[in-house]
Design an enzyme around this catalytic site. Structure first.
Site, PDB file in Angstrom:
ATOM      1  N   ASP A   1       0.851  -1.190   0.000  1.00  0.00           N
ATOM      2  CA  ASP A   1       0.000   0.000   0.000  1.00  0.00           C
ATOM      3  C   ASP A   1       0.890   1.244   0.000  1.00  0.00           C
ATOM      4  O   ASP A   1       1.882   1.310   0.738  1.00  0.00           O
ATOM      5  CB  ASP A   1      -0.903   0.005   1.232  1.00  0.00           C
ATOM      6  CG  ASP A   1      -1.909   1.161   1.163  1.00  0.00           C
ATOM      7  OD1 ASP A   1      -2.888   1.050   0.403  1.00  0.00           O
ATOM      8  OD2 ASP A   1      -1.695   2.166   1.879  1.00  0.00           O
TER       9      ASP A   1
ATOM     10  N   ASN B   1      -2.458  12.907  -3.453  1.00  0.00           N
ATOM     11  CA  ASN B   1      -3.403  13.391  -4.468  1.00  0.00           C
ATOM     12  C   ASN B   1      -3.893  14.788  -4.129  1.00  0.00           C
ATOM     13  O   ASN B   1      -4.032  15.652  -5.001  1.00  0.00           O
ATOM     14  CB  ASN B   1      -4.589  12.433  -4.571  1.00  0.00           C
ATOM     15  CG  ASN B   1      -4.290  11.269  -5.499  1.00  0.00           C
ATOM     16  OD1 ASN B   1      -3.421  11.354  -6.352  1.00  0.00           O
ATOM     17  ND2 ASN B   1      -5.017  10.172  -5.327  1.00  0.00           N
TER      18      ASN B   1
ATOM     19  N   ASP C   1      -1.500   9.577 -10.594  1.00  0.00           N
ATOM     20  CA  ASP C   1      -1.429   8.496 -11.579  1.00  0.00           C
ATOM     21  C   ASP C   1       0.020   8.202 -11.966  1.00  0.00           C
ATOM     22  O   ASP C   1       0.436   7.038 -12.086  1.00  0.00           O
ATOM     23  CB  ASP C   1      -2.237   8.865 -12.824  1.00  0.00           C
ATOM     24  CG  ASP C   1      -3.738   8.863 -12.553  1.00  0.00           C
ATOM     25  OD1 ASP C   1      -4.148   8.311 -11.505  1.00  0.00           O
ATOM     26  OD2 ASP C   1      -4.491   9.396 -13.395  1.00  0.00           O
TER      27      ASP C   1
ATOM     28  N   GLU D   1      -4.550   2.539  -4.510  1.00  0.00           N
ATOM     29  CA  GLU D   1      -3.095   2.616  -4.364  1.00  0.00           C
ATOM     30  C   GLU D   1      -2.508   1.334  -3.791  1.00  0.00           C
ATOM     31  O   GLU D   1      -1.373   1.318  -3.333  1.00  0.00           O
ATOM     32  CB  GLU D   1      -2.729   3.812  -3.457  1.00  0.00           C
ATOM     33  CG  GLU D   1      -3.114   3.656  -1.998  1.00  0.00           C
ATOM     34  CD  GLU D   1      -4.535   4.108  -1.689  1.00  0.00           C
ATOM     35  OE1 GLU D   1      -4.837   4.368  -0.531  1.00  0.00           O
ATOM     36  OE2 GLU D   1      -5.351   4.220  -2.660  1.00  0.00           O
TER      37      GLU D   1
END
Length: 518
Positions: A375, A383, A392, A419
């Site tokens: 993770d 973000n 991305d 993620e």
């Protein structure tokens, strides 16, 4: 539209004819090139074998003369200088010259250079200061000395001298015994070898003086080649082959050389490439004309055949095109169904199927299996800080780093969701899984992706691993294994993230935590 297809089919068929013709030309060119190399290889072997035979003949020729010189030395030592002894020595020299065909004459000189013995009927009392006399006068040695070629004082023919030193009882210089070896002996022998119109045989002293050349040229005998390319090769190796273009006649020759074993002599056999390749060139021309006629027939017949089957080929081309398109679409759809569109690793659907298959295989084989869950730490903050486009890109880089660690055949890297990533590692025990988990953490750190929302200032990952040491006969559920790896993942997050934890699961091999530095 059908007319265009017919034209396309016709062009394809014509292209096929052209390709066939090109293949025939290439095969013929390759065959000619191989024949060229074979011709040169065979010529090299022939020249090497010829040089070896000539060196053996030279060794034998000079060895026979050397034995005679030793015999003369022995007669001089034991028969003395009295009249009867001199007569026996003279008789021995006369008999030896008659028995050894290459031996033209024998002479004995005293320490002053005065002739005191000969194999001739009469003795001409003369003094000499030739190179062999000065050599023996200066140097005491038990070895024979080979002098440079010279004109015989008696016959006027070219000879090469071989001499030995004569010593007084106290070891001081007492003179020399010298043999004149007729070079026509080598000429008669060398003429038996086929060397072509422009070939040559070179026989000489190692120090760079030509004794004889076949065919004989006016300047050949006694020629100094100490600065030539041949001499460079002679000084480097006992034998060998090379190609060179002669500066005298501009003929390219393949040359093989060999040193004699017993005496400081060499033989070089040079075969002209034009002579070597004469038969090859003739065959190439004949085969070239035959291939040209064959290509004309193929071209004409091919065009007629194209005109007759244009309609049929159009239908076949359409069928092939349709099938190719279907195959392409199938491969595209299959790849799209397995890969994650953003990160280019496997997707969740493929992961679920692969994990089920690996657990079934594990139940049969009893080997090992490891599952690693990954993770990205504080990804929501990333973000929020940098935007989804940057997020991305970040996920793509992390996926590439994971792929770079899990490189074994059979390893599977998949995007589990958002993620989160998952790695299936077949035949991987707990110890190996712990090591790989640590390398995954290090690989993402090495990316050095800035992350202001992370306590460490860069993007990191948390890793949880679960390993099944022996699954034979054990019905392990995929969900159970995933939950075990997830539990380890959450422990890694609770302990501060940026680390890897191995889950302690009853049916799995137990490992100590593998903790990375922050």
């Amino acid at each position: 539209m059908p007319e265009h297809r017919i034209q396309r089919a016709s062009r394809t068929a014509k292209l096929f004819v052209v390709v066939v013709c090109l293949i025939i030309l290439l095969l013929e060119a390759w065959s000619a090139w191989r024949a060229y190399e074979v011709a040169l290889d065979e010529a090299t072997r022939d020249a090497s074998n010829m040089a070896l035979a000539l060196t053996q003949q030279a060794d034998q020729t000079f060895k026979e003369v050397d034995v005679v010189l030793l015999g003369v030395q022995e007669h001089l030592d034991y028969d003395g200088t009295k009249s009867a002894g001199r007569q026996r020595t003279h008789d021995f020299m006369v008999t030896s010259v008659a028995a050894v065909p290459q031996l033209a004459m024998l002479m004995v000189y005293d320490e002053t250079g005065l002739a005191v013995g000969t194999s001739q009927a009469t003795l001409e009392h003369r003094y000499i200061q030739d190179d062999y006399f000065l050599h023996h006068q200066r140097l005491r040695t038990n070895h024979a000395y080979l002098g440079k070629p010279m004109r015989s004082r008696v016959s006027g023919q070219w000879v090469v001298t071989m001499s030995r030193r004569i010593n007084h009882p106290d070891g001081s210089f007492a003179g020399v015994v010298v043999a004149d070896i007729d070079l026509s002996h080598f000429q008669r022998y060398y003429e038996q070898f086929a060397i072509g119109r422009n070939g040559a045989i070179l026989f000489g002293l190692n120090e760079g003086t030509v004794i004889y050349r076949q065919p004989l040229l006016s300047y050949s005998i006694g020629l100094d080649i100490s600065k030539s390319l041949l001499q460079q090769y002679l000084t480097k190796s006992e034998q060998g082959s090379f190609e060179m273009r002669s500066p005298r006649d501009d003929i390219e020759r393949l040359t093989s050389f060999q040193h004699c074993n017993l005496y400081p002599l060499f033989v070089a056999v040079a075969l002209a490439k034009d002579d070597i390749l004469e038969d090859w060139s003739r065959r190439v021309w004949i085969r070239g004309i035959a291939v040209l006629l064959l290509l004309i027939v193929i071209g004409y017949g091919g065009n007629r055949l194209v005109a007759q089957v244009a309609g049929r080929e159009t239908a076949e081309l359409e069928a092939i095109t349709a099938r190719t398109e279907l195959e392409r679409l199938y491969r595209t759809l299959e790849a799209q169904s397995q890969k994650d569109g953003l990160t280019d690793v496997f997707n969740r659907r493929y992961f679920d199927a692969a994990l089920t298959a690996e657990l079934a295989r594990l139940n049969r084989s009893g080997e090992s299996l490891s599952l690693i869950m990954v993770d990205v730490d504080h990804f929501k903050r990333y973000n929020d800080t940098y935007g989804h486009a940057a997020g991305d890109i970040c996920l793509k880089q992390v996926a590439a780093a994971l792929n770079g660690v899990a490189r074994r055949q059979g390893d599977i890297v998949a995007r589990y969701g958002g993620e989160e990533f998952a790695l299936i590692l077949p035949n991987c025990n707990a110890a190996s899984a712990a090591a790989i988990s640590g390398r995954l953490v290090q690989a993402v750190r090495a990316l050095r992706i800035p992350h202001e929302g992370s306590p460490v200032g860069q993007v990191t990952i948390s890793v949880g691993a679960a390993s099944l040491a022996s699954g034979k006969g054990a019905q392990v559920d995929a969900r159970d294994l995933i939950d075990s790896a997830d539990a380890a993942l959450y422990r890694a997050k609770e302990q501060g993230r940026d680390r890897a934890i191995q889950h302690e699961y009853p049916r799995l091999t137990l490992l100590s935590d593998h903790t990375g530095s922050r």
